[in-house]
Design a protein around this motif. Structure first.
Motif, mmCIF file in Angstrom:
data_model
loop_
_atom_site.group_PDB
_atom_site.id
_atom_site.type_symbol
_atom_site.label_atom_id
_atom_site.label_comp_id
_atom_site.label_asym_id
_atom_site.label_seq_id
_atom_site.Cartn_x
_atom_site.Cartn_y
_atom_site.Cartn_z
ATOM 1 N N GLN A 45 0.853 -1.196 0.000
ATOM 2 C CA GLN A 45 0.000 0.000 0.000
ATOM 3 C C GLN A 45 0.883 1.237 0.000
ATOM 4 O OE1 GLN A 45 -2.394 0.980 3.447
ATOM 5 N NE2 GLN A 45 -4.036 1.775 2.145
ATOM 6 N N ALA A 46 0.608 2.141 -0.940
ATOM 7 C CA ALA A 46 1.463 3.318 -1.118
ATOM 8 C C ALA A 46 1.283 4.356 -0.014
ATOM 9 C CB ALA A 46 1.155 3.973 -2.463
ATOM 10 N N GLN A 47 2.362 5.035 0.299
ATOM 11 C CA GLN A 47 2.333 6.304 1.031
ATOM 12 C C GLN A 47 2.684 7.353 -0.016
ATOM 13 O OE1 GLN A 47 5.232 5.896 4.182
ATOM 14 N NE2 GLN A 47 4.334 3.965 4.871
ATOM 15 N N MET A 57 6.185 2.086 -0.212
ATOM 16 C CA MET A 57 5.147 1.059 -0.245
ATOM 17 C C MET A 57 5.233 0.263 1.055
ATOM 18 S SD MET A 57 3.410 0.953 -3.123
ATOM 19 C CE MET A 57 3.520 2.016 -4.572
ATOM 20 N N GLU A 58 4.143 0.217 1.806
ATOM 21 C CA GLU A 58 4.153 -0.602 3.021
ATOM 22 C C GLU A 58 3.814 -2.043 2.662
ATOM 23 O OE1 GLU A 58 1.537 0.683 6.184
ATOM 24 O OE2 GLU A 58 2.160 -0.975 7.495
ATOM 25 N N ALA A 59 4.667 -2.959 3.098
ATOM 26 C CA ALA A 59 4.432 -4.389 2.873
ATOM 27 C C ALA A 59 3.447 -4.894 3.920
ATOM 28 C CB ALA A 59 5.750 -5.161 2.981
ATOM 29 N N LEU A 60 2.342 -5.477 3.458
ATOM 30 C CA LEU A 60 1.322 -6.004 4.376
ATOM 31 C C LEU A 60 1.140 -7.488 4.090
ATOM 32 C CD1 LEU A 60 -0.957 -2.872 4.088
ATOM 33 C CD2 LEU A 60 0.177 -3.643 6.207
ATOM 34 N N LEU A 61 1.290 -8.270 5.127
ATOM 35 C CA LEU A 61 1.328 -9.723 4.985
ATOM 36 C C LEU A 61 -0.068 -10.309 4.781
ATOM 37 C CD1 LEU A 61 3.217 -12.208 5.186
ATOM 38 C CD2 LEU A 61 2.892 -12.148 7.674
ATOM 39 N N ARG A 62 -0.174 -11.230 3.842
ATOM 40 C CA ARG A 62 -1.401 -11.993 3.611
ATOM 41 C C ARG A 62 -1.065 -13.461 3.520
ATOM 42 N NH1 ARG A 62 -2.633 -7.573 4.526
ATOM 43 N NH2 ARG A 62 -4.083 -6.182 3.479
ATOM 44 N N PRO A 252 3.382 15.684 5.305
ATOM 45 C CA PRO A 252 4.161 15.379 4.103
ATOM 46 C C PRO A 252 3.786 14.071 3.410
ATOM 47 C CG PRO A 252 5.492 15.063 6.093
ATOM 48 C CD PRO A 252 4.182 15.651 6.529
ATOM 49 N N SER A 253 3.117 13.162 4.124
ATOM 50 C CA SER A 253 2.887 11.858 3.516
ATOM 51 C C SER A 253 1.541 11.298 3.954
ATOM 52 C CB SER A 253 4.040 10.927 3.907
ATOM 53 O OG SER A 253 4.000 9.762 3.166
ATOM 54 N N LEU A 254 0.812 10.723 2.993
ATOM 55 C CA LEU A 254 -0.560 10.273 3.229
ATOM 56 C C LEU A 254 -0.723 8.832 2.749
ATOM 57 C CD1 LEU A 254 -2.102 13.441 1.549
ATOM 58 C CD2 LEU A 254 -1.829 13.104 4.011
ATOM 59 N N GLN A 255 -1.521 8.084 3.508
ATOM 60 C CA GLN A 255 -1.732 6.680 3.151
ATOM 61 C C GLN A 255 -3.170 6.313 3.502
ATOM 62 O OE1 GLN A 255 0.485 3.857 5.604
ATOM 63 N NE2 GLN A 255 0.671 2.419 3.913
ATOM 64 N N GLY A 256 -3.815 5.553 2.636
ATOM 65 C CA GLY A 256 -5.174 5.130 2.960
ATOM 66 C C GLY A 256 -5.952 4.732 1.720
ATOM 67 N N TYR A 257 -7.156 4.205 1.959
ATOM 68 C CA TYR A 257 -7.983 3.698 0.870
ATOM 69 C C TYR A 257 -8.334 4.796 -0.135
ATOM 70 C CZ TYR A 257 -8.763 -0.489 3.775
ATOM 71 O OH TYR A 257 -8.609 -1.619 4.516
#
Ligand code: C2E
Ligand code: MG
Ligand code: MG
Ligand code: MG
Length: 281
Positions: A45-47, A57-62, A252-257
Motif C-alpha cells: 500500500q502506497a504512502q 510502499m508498506e508491505a502487508l502480509l497476507r 508530508p505523507s498520506l496513506q489510505g484507501y
C-alpha cells in the motif's frame, strides 16, 4: 521428571479441548505448514506525497491459504505471535521485501518498502544482526527499506531494545513509530528512541475535519513533528476532505484507501508510473 511430564501431557490432551481452542490449534498447525510451503504473500500500500506521488510502499502480509482463501493479518498474526512463529515470518517478510525493493529499483521505480515488526520480534537475541544479515545476503541497500515499529514494542523496553534500534538506524534503516498516539507513552518513546518519523494512527485521521478534538490533536502532532524534524505519515486517509485537511496542514505523507488499497506487486507495477530516480525523499 520425564514420567511426570508425560503424565501431565496425557492429562492435558485427554481433557476435551473447547471448540474455540481446537480451532485455534488447527489454525496454528495450518500456519506452521503455510510457513514451510511458502503460502504467504506480500501486498503493498502506497504512502504518497502531497502531489499524490508514491514514495514508500508498506508491505502487508497476507496468507494465501488453499482452504481459506486470502486471510488478513488480524486473523493470523496473533497466532504467529503466541506460537513464536512470528520470528520466522518476519524473516521471510523482510527477505521478500528486500528482493522486491531491489527488483523495483532495477525496473526504475523509486520506491522504498516499509516492513512492520512485531513486538515479539524484539524478544529474539539479535534482531538487528538478523535483519542486517538478510540485507547483506540480498545485496539490498538499507535505504530501500524502512521499519515500522508499534508503540507496544517499546512498552517496558530496556537497554537491549535501545541497542537494537540504535544498530538498525546506524546501518541506515529508517525507523518509523507506527500507530502513533495509541500507546501509553508516545512522547516518551520519541524522546528515548531514535525514530525518523511517525505514523499518525488512523483513529485520529478518522475524525478529520469535523471533530474539533481530532483537528487539535492532528495539528498538534504535525507541529511537534516539524519542530523535532520528524517525518509524518497519516494513516487511514479514506476521503478527499481528510486528505485536503492534512495537505493544508503540511502533512508530508498520506496513506489510505482514498489513494489505494493494498495490492499485489504486479498491480503496483501496472498502476504506478515509474519515477525518475532521486525523487524519493
Ligand atoms: P498497520 O501496520 O497499522 O497497517 C495498516 C492497516 O490498515 C492495514 O491493514 C491496511 O490495509 C489498513 N488500512 C490502510 N488504509 C486504510 C483505510 O483508509 N481505512 C481502513 N479502515 N484501513 C486501512 P492489514 O493489512 O489488515 O494489517 C493490519 C495490521 O497487521 C497492520 O497494521 C500491522 O500491525 C499488522 N501487519 C501487517 N503485515 C504485517 C507484517 O508483515 N508483520 C507484522 N508483524 N505485522 C503485520
Ligand atoms: Mg504499519
Ligand atoms: Mg499503522
Ligand atoms: Mg494501524
Amino acid at each position: 521428571a520425564a514420567k511426570d511430564a508425560g503424565r501431565n501431557r496425557l492429562a492435558v490432551y485427554s481433557r476435551p479441548l473447547g471448540e474455540a481452542a481446537e480451532r485455534r490449534l488447527q489454525l496454528e498447525q495450518e500456519l506452521r505448514r503455510a510457513l514451510d510451503r511458502q503460502e504467504f504473500v506480500l501486498h503493498y500500500q502506497a504512502q504518497v506525497d502531497d502531489q499524490g506521488r508514491p514514495q514508500v510502499m508498506e508491505a502487508l502480509l497476507r496468507w494465501q491459504s488453499p482452504s481459506r482463501g486470502l486471510v488478513l493479518p488480524g486473523e493470523f498474526i496473533p497466532v504467529l505471535e503466541d506460537s513464536g512463529m512470528i520470528i520466522e515470518a518476519t524473516r521471510w517478510v523482510f527477505r521478500e521485501a528486500c528482493r522486491q525493493a531491489r527488483r523495483w529499483a532495477e525496473q526504475g521505480h523509486a520506491l522504498r518498502i516499509a516492513v512492520n515488526l512485531s513486538p515479539l520480534d524484539f524478544r529474539q537475541a539479535d534482531l538487528a544482526g538478523t535483519l542486517l544479515a538478510i540485507l547483506a545476503e540480498e545485496q539490498t541497500p538499507p535505504d530501500l527499506l524502512e521499519l515500522e515499529i508499534t508503540e507496544s514494542a517499546l512498552l517496558d523496553a530496556g537497554e537491549e531494545v535501545q541497542r537494537t534500534l540504535a544498530s538498525l538506524k546506524a546501518a541506515g534503516l529508517p525507523l518509523l513509530l507506527d500507530d502513533f498516539g495509541t500507546g501509553y507513552a508516545s512522547l516518551t518513546y520519541l524522546q528515548q528512541f531514535p525514530f525518523d518519523g511517525i505514523k499518525i494512527d488512523r483513529q485520529f485521521v478518522a475524525g478529520l475535519p469535523d471533530s474539533e478534538h481530532s483537528v487539535a490533536l492532528v495539528r498538534g502532532i504535525l507541529t511537534m513533528a516539524r519542530h523535532l524534524g520528524l517525518h509524518v505519515v497519516a494513516e487511514g486517509v479514506s476521503n478527499e476532505r481528510q486528505a485536503a485537511f492534512l495537505r493544508f496542514n503540511g502533512c508530508p505523507s498520506l496513506q489510505g484507501y482514498h489513494y489505494c488499497r493494498p495490492q499485489p506487486p504486479a498491480d503496483i507495477e501496472r498502476d504506478w508510473p515509474r519515477e525518475v530516480p532521486g525523487r524519493r525523499r
